[in-house]
Motif scaffolding. Structure first.
Motif, PDB file in Angstrom:
ATOM      1  N   THR A 787       0.865  -1.184   0.000  1.00 47.20           N
ATOM      2  CA  THR A 787       0.000   0.000   0.000  1.00 47.20           C
ATOM      3  C   THR A 787       0.899   1.232   0.000  1.00 47.20           C
ATOM      4  OG1 THR A 787      -0.095   0.178   2.402  1.00 47.20           O
ATOM      5  CG2 THR A 787      -1.778  -1.197   1.341  1.00 47.20           C
ATOM      6  N   VAL A 788       0.307   2.370  -0.311  1.00 45.80           N
ATOM      7  CA  VAL A 788       1.094   3.611  -0.320  1.00 45.80           C
ATOM      8  C   VAL A 788       1.689   3.872   1.057  1.00 45.80           C
ATOM      9  CG1 VAL A 788       0.914   6.131  -0.538  1.00 45.80           C
ATOM     10  CG2 VAL A 788      -0.168   4.642  -2.244  1.00 45.80           C
ATOM     11  N   ASP A 789       0.900   3.616   2.120  1.00 50.87           N
ATOM     12  CA  ASP A 789       1.412   3.807   3.491  1.00 50.87           C
ATOM     13  C   ASP A 789       2.631   2.929   3.757  1.00 50.87           C
ATOM     14  OD1 ASP A 789      -0.428   5.719   4.209  1.00 50.87           O
ATOM     15  OD2 ASP A 789      -1.897   4.281   4.968  1.00 50.87           O
ATOM     16  N   GLU A 790       2.526   1.654   3.356  1.00 52.25           N
ATOM     17  CA  GLU A 790       3.643   0.725   3.571  1.00 52.25           C
ATOM     18  C   GLU A 790       4.859   1.117   2.732  1.00 52.25           C
ATOM     19  OE1 GLU A 790       0.935  -3.277   4.464  1.00 52.25           O
ATOM     20  OE2 GLU A 790       1.607  -2.817   2.431  1.00 52.25           O
ATOM     21  N   ALA A 791       4.578   1.525   1.479  1.00 53.26           N
ATOM     22  CA  ALA A 791       5.675   1.887   0.573  1.00 53.26           C
ATOM     23  C   ALA A 791       6.380   3.159   1.036  1.00 53.26           C
ATOM     24  CB  ALA A 791       5.138   2.079  -0.847  1.00 53.26           C
ATOM     25  N   THR A 792       5.642   4.081   1.665  1.00 49.60           N
ATOM     26  CA  THR A 792       6.243   5.333   2.155  1.00 49.60           C
ATOM     27  C   THR A 792       7.321   5.026   3.194  1.00 49.60           C
ATOM     28  OG1 THR A 792       4.133   6.449   1.794  1.00 49.60           O
ATOM     29  CG2 THR A 792       5.732   7.600   3.138  1.00 49.60           C
ATOM     30  N   THR A 793       7.021   4.084   4.068  1.00 48.73           N
ATOM     31  CA  THR A 793       8.003   3.660   5.081  1.00 48.73           C
ATOM     32  C   THR A 793       9.164   2.904   4.416  1.00 48.73           C
ATOM     33  OG1 THR A 793       6.201   3.448   6.660  1.00 48.73           O
ATOM     34  CG2 THR A 793       8.278   2.416   7.253  1.00 48.73           C
ATOM     35  N   PHE A 794       8.830   2.024   3.471  1.00 49.57           N
ATOM     36  CA  PHE A 794       9.817   1.166   2.812  1.00 49.57           C
ATOM     37  C   PHE A 794      10.844   1.993   2.025  1.00 49.57           C
ATOM     38  CE2 PHE A 794      11.103  -1.682  -0.710  1.00 49.57           C
ATOM     39  CZ  PHE A 794      11.563  -2.785   0.034  1.00 49.57           C
ATOM     40  N   PHE A 795      10.343   3.059   1.336  1.00 51.80           N
ATOM     41  CA  PHE A 795      11.246   3.837   0.472  1.00 51.80           C
ATOM     42  C   PHE A 795      11.674   5.166   1.099  1.00 51.80           C
ATOM     43  CE2 PHE A 795       9.067   1.257  -2.848  1.00 51.80           C
ATOM     44  CZ  PHE A 795      10.203   0.688  -3.423  1.00 51.80           C
ATOM     45  N   LYS A 796      11.559   5.298   2.393  1.00 49.80           N
ATOM     46  CA  LYS A 796      11.909   6.562   3.048  1.00 49.80           C
ATOM     47  C   LYS A 796      13.346   7.001   2.766  1.00 49.80           C
ATOM     48  CE  LYS A 796      10.942   9.097   7.255  1.00 49.80           C
ATOM     49  NZ  LYS A 796      10.392   9.041   8.627  1.00 49.80           N
ATOM     50  N   PRO A 797      14.306   6.065   2.658  1.00 57.06           N
ATOM     51  CA  PRO A 797      15.689   6.496   2.368  1.00 57.06           C
ATOM     52  C   PRO A 797      15.894   6.979   0.937  1.00 57.06           C
ATOM     53  CG  PRO A 797      15.631   4.314   3.396  1.00 57.06           C
ATOM     54  CD  PRO A 797      14.256   4.619   2.950  1.00 57.06           C
ATOM     55  N   ILE A 798      14.905   6.782   0.047  1.00 54.25           N
ATOM     56  CA  ILE A 798      15.066   7.192  -1.369  1.00 54.25           C
ATOM     57  C   ILE A 798      14.227   8.456  -1.575  1.00 54.25           C
ATOM     58  CG2 ILE A 798      15.004   6.434  -3.774  1.00 54.25           C
ATOM     59  CD1 ILE A 798      16.607   4.545  -2.026  1.00 54.25           C
ATOM     60  N   PRO A 799      14.784   9.656  -1.493  1.00 54.98           N
ATOM     61  CA  PRO A 799      14.008  10.906  -1.522  1.00 54.98           C
ATOM     62  C   PRO A 799      13.095  11.063  -2.738  1.00 54.98           C
ATOM     63  CG  PRO A 799      16.285  11.341  -0.904  1.00 54.98           C
ATOM     64  CD  PRO A 799      16.226   9.908  -1.329  1.00 54.98           C
ATOM     65  N   ARG A 800      13.567  10.688  -3.942  1.00 57.54           N
ATOM     66  CA  ARG A 800      12.756  10.896  -5.155  1.00 57.54           C
ATOM     67  C   ARG A 800      11.476  10.065  -5.115  1.00 57.54           C
ATOM     68  NH1 ARG A 800      16.115   9.783 -10.301  1.00 57.54           N
ATOM     69  NH2 ARG A 800      14.277  10.680 -11.326  1.00 57.54           N
ATOM     70  N   ILE A 801      11.575   8.827  -4.652  1.00 55.63           N
ATOM     71  CA  ILE A 801      10.386   7.966  -4.563  1.00 55.63           C
ATOM     72  C   ILE A 801       9.523   8.389  -3.375  1.00 55.63           C
ATOM     73  CG2 ILE A 801       9.566   5.593  -4.290  1.00 55.63           C
ATOM     74  CD1 ILE A 801      12.138   4.624  -5.612  1.00 55.63           C
ATOM     75  N   TYR A 802      10.180   8.684  -2.252  1.00 54.24           N
ATOM     76  CA  TYR A 802       9.463   9.041  -1.018  1.00 54.24           C
ATOM     77  C   TYR A 802       8.595  10.280  -1.247  1.00 54.24           C
ATOM     78  CZ  TYR A 802       8.634  10.699   3.740  1.00 54.24           C
ATOM     79  OH  TYR A 802       8.041  11.154   4.893  1.00 54.24           O
ATOM     80  N   LYS A 803       9.109  11.275  -1.970  1.00 48.52           N
ATOM     81  CA  LYS A 803       8.358  12.516  -2.190  1.00 48.52           C
ATOM     82  C   LYS A 803       7.048  12.246  -2.934  1.00 48.52           C
ATOM     83  CE  LYS A 803       8.620  17.059  -4.357  1.00 48.52           C
ATOM     84  NZ  LYS A 803       9.328  17.925  -5.334  1.00 48.52           N
ATOM     85  N   LYS A 804       7.114  11.402  -3.970  1.00 49.17           N
ATOM     86  CA  LYS A 804       5.913  11.089  -4.741  1.00 49.17           C
ATOM     87  C   LYS A 804       4.912  10.289  -3.903  1.00 49.17           C
ATOM     88  CE  LYS A 804       7.982  11.151  -9.378  1.00 49.17           C
ATOM     89  NZ  LYS A 804       7.085  12.136 -10.014  1.00 49.17           N
TER      90      LYS A 804
END
Length: 936
Positions: A787-804
């Motif tokens: 889910t977007v919520d789960e992915a936000t935590t998962f990709f937090k170290p990657i700024p470009r993905i995290y921002k989207k």
């Protein structure tokens, strides 16, 4: 008891987790809760789907092959179901021939009315066309010309040049002796006809006295004349002559029509359709402005789109035309003679000239041919090409306007000039439903006409009354179905259900209040209560507070969205719900949770976008001023002209300005202020994709970044995998057994098609080698399942993905999965995904955002999030325009333009504008009383 309750056990459809739910039948039940919590899954995908499946399953195998059979929902058991009817929030039909009149079937009855009691008229002379039988003509003559000598004539030639020798010989051989040539009676064999002059010839059928003794002879003569001259008979006396007709024919010019039939008034029939637009009411064309790139440029420098040096074939033809007519190809286009411009754009007509062009080998050849002109060539190419890219390219030039022959009525000449009570059919179908209802009641008919039309009038009156009861008084029968909003289309279907008068049915409605002004809400609620009182179960998915307060029962689904929802958090009457500790809806109904009014209003700067003299649809030369850098809400009753002003006038004008295109826009004098902006973005509720391959990750660009990330892992680099390896849309990394769909379609004969999970990739879409590449212990398929919520935590170290991902979270879409199919997203979810994509881009601070009813499908709590997003856009310096009925959005806007006062032709003016506090004081605005209450 089972008989009086609907009992659901073990509902697991999508995100539902409902062990047991029971509620009474024959009541108005509102299912509410946060967006994405599972309301539609319960109402439409479970209750309606099972009710419909069981009903269709009771029919014969033969009947079932013609009906769409719904899949069995994921539920243990449902008891107490009735046959179900679903009225969903689908937009109007995309068939250009479908109109409000055809959908509601009112137009079918109007056609029947005009066919049975209509009076046809001549299009040229406007005189009534009256048909008389032979007996009626005889009776008329006997009553008017007793014992008077007459000639019975059959007109066969009227004002035509020629000797007509063959014609006269034929009639002489048939036994006719005399003719009347240009008014003079003479024997046929003595006729001396001047072929250079226009002549009129009538065959003399009989000469006799009119009296009762000659009734039989008179009748036979008139019948013979009618057969010879196709229904036209001339009767002459010593002093006068009269033209009679056994068909509907004009006495002056002879223009006639056949017997009036309903198909003659159908624009879907060749008999009744306008011959110029084939019954569409619109003309497709390419304007001169669209293809002249820049009038300052010359033909040689590429002034004409697609006819420049890069397109050798067309350019060579153009040069040969210019050479023949001595047109200077180096002169600016605007300086060319108007006649020369016309030749280039519209061709040489029938004149043939030498045209040069390269053949398939590139060698120049010359042919003597007609030059059709730049615009006709492009229009023909658009119609005939099979290339999608060519069609898409040419589509940018295409514009539409009203057919000049039928003036948008879609009807043939004959149909347009038939009247009932002196009112022609185009006038009837172009007036509002409310005016139609008044007209049908005020018809002044003869006793015979009343007897014929009584049942037809009753049907039209009843059906139009049903449309009035659901707040659609402003629509016209001629309104195209594709221009209807989802809410309007839904209420039309609701009106037809009221008319059916069914009892013991279960109606399931998905947000019927969409697009409805607060003033008209009570009419909709009265309709739902009427359906319930007939003895039906009415189940409504709804966020509107007024409908909730008048429902018999509320079912609150939650507590959150997606995997965090799917449970019944509260159930009962509104009095029970507002005191329930677990109900988020109850908190907003009691005022514990609110969408606050801004403590301080932002005042407009000196920069505005001004729309001057807008006349699109029902707009009455509107002059609207929209402040830049603020949130402007365009409000007003349904059909008042909000979409006409913003979607049909402002947006296409802005799009054309910033993208140098020529899309059709609503007429207006001028629009000022675009120089302060750099682009326009329209965020509507159309799907983000029409195939299961499209999903939030691909649409927002997140998937591209994720594929790049996977291609940079150590395992992928050692194998030489590029980003394309991690796409399910191209060969290489995807599973070829299902072509990257994850599902395999199995077509059934009379059952619904079955989609089974691909047994090779087990629904993951990728092949084994691709799935063996991991990033942080997850492969590409597992990442798409987050889910977007789960992915936000998962990709937090990657700024470009995290921002989207964070922007998707901010607009309230944390519950959707990255790889969720676009076809499963609601209109409101699609709109918020588009909003998130724009938010994630680097802002220029000079963008014009246009949103059409963004609160569709949103709970109070989600509207609060939406308001924060709109404020964030504004705070970046952008201009936000929102078309909205929701009072919570209207009250937080910086500026309001209220259009009205009513819908249809009684709207189209600005009744109030200014800050919410200013508009709330207006005496003319229907929005003002609700806004005043909300501001308190």
């Amino acid at each position: 008891m089972t008989e009086s309750n609907i009992i659901i056990r073990g509902a697991k459809t999508h995100n539902l987790n409902i062990p047991h739910l029971s509620f009474p039948r024959n009541q108005l039940v509102v299912i509410t809760g946060p967006s994405g919590s599972g309301k539609s899954s319960l109402a439409l995908k479970t209750i309606y789907a099972e009710g419909q499946r069981r009903y269709v399953g009771s029919l014969s195998t033969y009947a079932r092959q013609f009906l769409s059979v719904m899949d069995k929902p994921d539920v243990e058991s449902i008891e107490g179901l009735s046959p179900a009817i679903s009225i969903e929030q689908k937009a109007g039909s995309h068939n250009p021939r479908s109109t409000v009149g055809t959908i509601t079937e009112i137009y079918d009855y109007v056609r029947l009315l005009f066919a049975r009691i209509g009076i046809p008229h001549c299009p040229t002379h406007k005189s009534p066309l009256k048909a008389m039988s032979v007996s009626q003509i005889v009776d008329t003559l006997l009553s008017q010309n007793t014992d008077e000598k007459i000639h019975v004539l059959a007109p066969v030639v009227e004002d035509q040049k020629g000797a007509h020798e063959t014609l006269l010989t034929d009639y002489l051989n048939q036994g006719y002796i005399r003719i009347r040539l240009n008014g003079e009676v003479m024997p046929i064999d003595q006729a001396n006809i001047d072929p250079s002059k226009k002549n009129s010839i009538d065959i003399v059928m009989d000469r006799l006295k009119v009296n009762p003794d000659n009734t039989q002879r008179l009748s036979e003569s008139i019948e013979m004349a009618s057969n010879v001259s196709k229904g036209r008979i001339i009767i002459t006396t010593e002093d006068d002559e009269t033209l009679y007709s056994t068909q509907h024919a004009c006495h002056t010019c002879g223009w006639s029509i056949s017997q009036l039939e309903p198909k003659m008034f159908s624009f879907n029939s060749p008999t009744g359709a306008c011959s110029h637009c084939d019954g569409l009411g619109m003309r497709r064309y390419i304007s001169e402005e669209a293809i002249i790139i820049n009038p300052i440029l010359s033909i040689g420098d590429g002034a004409i789109w697609h006819w420049d040096k890069q397109h050798k074939h067309y350019y060579a033809i153009l040069l040969s035309v210019c050479e023949y007519y001595d047109i200077d190809i180096h002169a600016p286009w605007k300086s060319l003679d108007k006649e020369h411009q016309k030749i280039i754009l519209y061709g040489t007509g029938t004149k043939r000239i030498p045209l040069n062009y390269p053949n398939i080998y590139g060698k120049m050849v010359s042919r003597i041919r007609r030059f059709d002109g730049v615009i006709p060539v492009l229009e023909k190419r658009y119609e005939e090409t099979d290339s999608e890219s060519v069609k898409e390219s040419l589509a940018k030039l295409i514009a539409y306007d009203q057919c000049q022959s039928c003036h948008g009525s879609r009807l043939s000449d004959a149909a347009r000039y038939v009247t009932v009570s002196d009112t022609p059919l185009p006038t009837v179908i172009q007036q509002s439903i409310e005016d139609l209802n008044q007209w049908i009641k005020s018809l002044n008919l003869t006793e015979m006409e009343q007897n014929i039309a009584e049942k037809i009038i009753t049907e039209i009156s009843n059906r139009s009354q049903f449309l009035l009861s659901v707040g659609l008084d402003y629509l016209s029968l001629n309104r195209a179905a594709e221009t209807l909003s989802g809410g309007e289309a839904q209420r039309i279907r609701l009106a037809s259900q009221i008319g059916s008068g069914l009892v013991g049915v279960m109606y399931v409605l998905d947000e019927p209040s969409i697009g409805l002004h607060m003033r008209d809400n009570q009419r909709l609620i009265d309709t739902l209560i009427h359906l319930r009182d007939l003895g039906n179960s009415v189940i409504v998915v709804e966020h509107d507070e007024e409908i909730m307060r008048q429902a018999d029962l509320l079912i609150d689904i939650g507590p959150g969205a997606g995997i965090h929802g799917g449970q019944v958090t509260a159930q009962g009457h509104i009095d029970e719900l507002i005191n329930h500790p677990n109900s988020l809806t109850g908190d907003y109904l009691t005022g514990k949770a609110t969408i606050p009014v801004p403590s301080k209003r932002i005042t407009p700067k000196d920069q505005w976008v001004e729309i001057i003299g807008a006349t699109c649809n029902n707009l009455k030369a509107v002059h609207a001023k929209i402040p830049l850098g603020l949130i402007t809400c365009v409000s007003g009753v349904s059909g008042s002209g909000k979409s006409s002003l913003i979607n049909d006038t402002l947006y296409p004008a802005a799009y054309n300005h910033f993208n140098r295109t020529h899309h059709h826009q609503g007429p207006c004098d001028t629009i000022k202020g675009f120089e302060h902006l750099d682009k326009v973005i329209d965020i509507d509720q159309s799907p983000i994709g029409r195939t299961p391959r499209s999903n939030p990750a691909t649409y927002t660009g997140i998937f591209t970044l994720i594929r790049d990330l996977f291609s940079q892992t150590e395992e992928a680099r050692s194998r030489g995998y590029q980003p394309g390896r991690f796409s399910f849309n191209v060969k290489g990394g995807r599973c070829e057994a299902c072509s990257g769909d994850g599902l395999i379609k199995v077509e059934m004969h009379f059952l619904s098609d079955v989609y089974v999970q691909c047994d090779l990739c087990e629904g993951s879409r990728f092949n084994r080698e691709t799935l063996s590449v991991y990033y942080k212990e997850k492969n590409i398929a597992q990442v798409l399942d987050l889910t977007v919520d789960e992915a936000t935590t998962f990709f937090k170290p990657i700024p470009r993905i995290y921002k989207k991902l964070k922007t998707l979270q901010d607009v309230g879409l944390g519950y959707i999965k990255l790889g969720q199919s676009a076809t499963t997203l609601s209109g409101g979810e699609a709109q918020r995904i588009k909003l998130a994509r724009e938010l994630s881009k680097r802002s220029t601070g000079q963008t014009l955002f246009i949103l059409d009813e963004p609160t569709t499908g949103l709970h109070f709590h989600d509207i609060k999030k939406l308001v924060h997003v709109l404020e964030a856009l504004r705070n970046q310096g952008n201009t936000v325009i929102v078309i909205e009925h929701n009072i919570d959005v209207i009250k937080v806007a910086d500026w309001i333009i209220d259009i009205g006062p009513e819908g249809g032709h009684r709207g189209g003016t600005i009744v109030a504008e200014g800050t919410p506090e200013t508009v709330a004081k207006s005496k003319k605005s229907h929005t003002a009383p609700y806004l005043k209450a909300a501001l308190k």
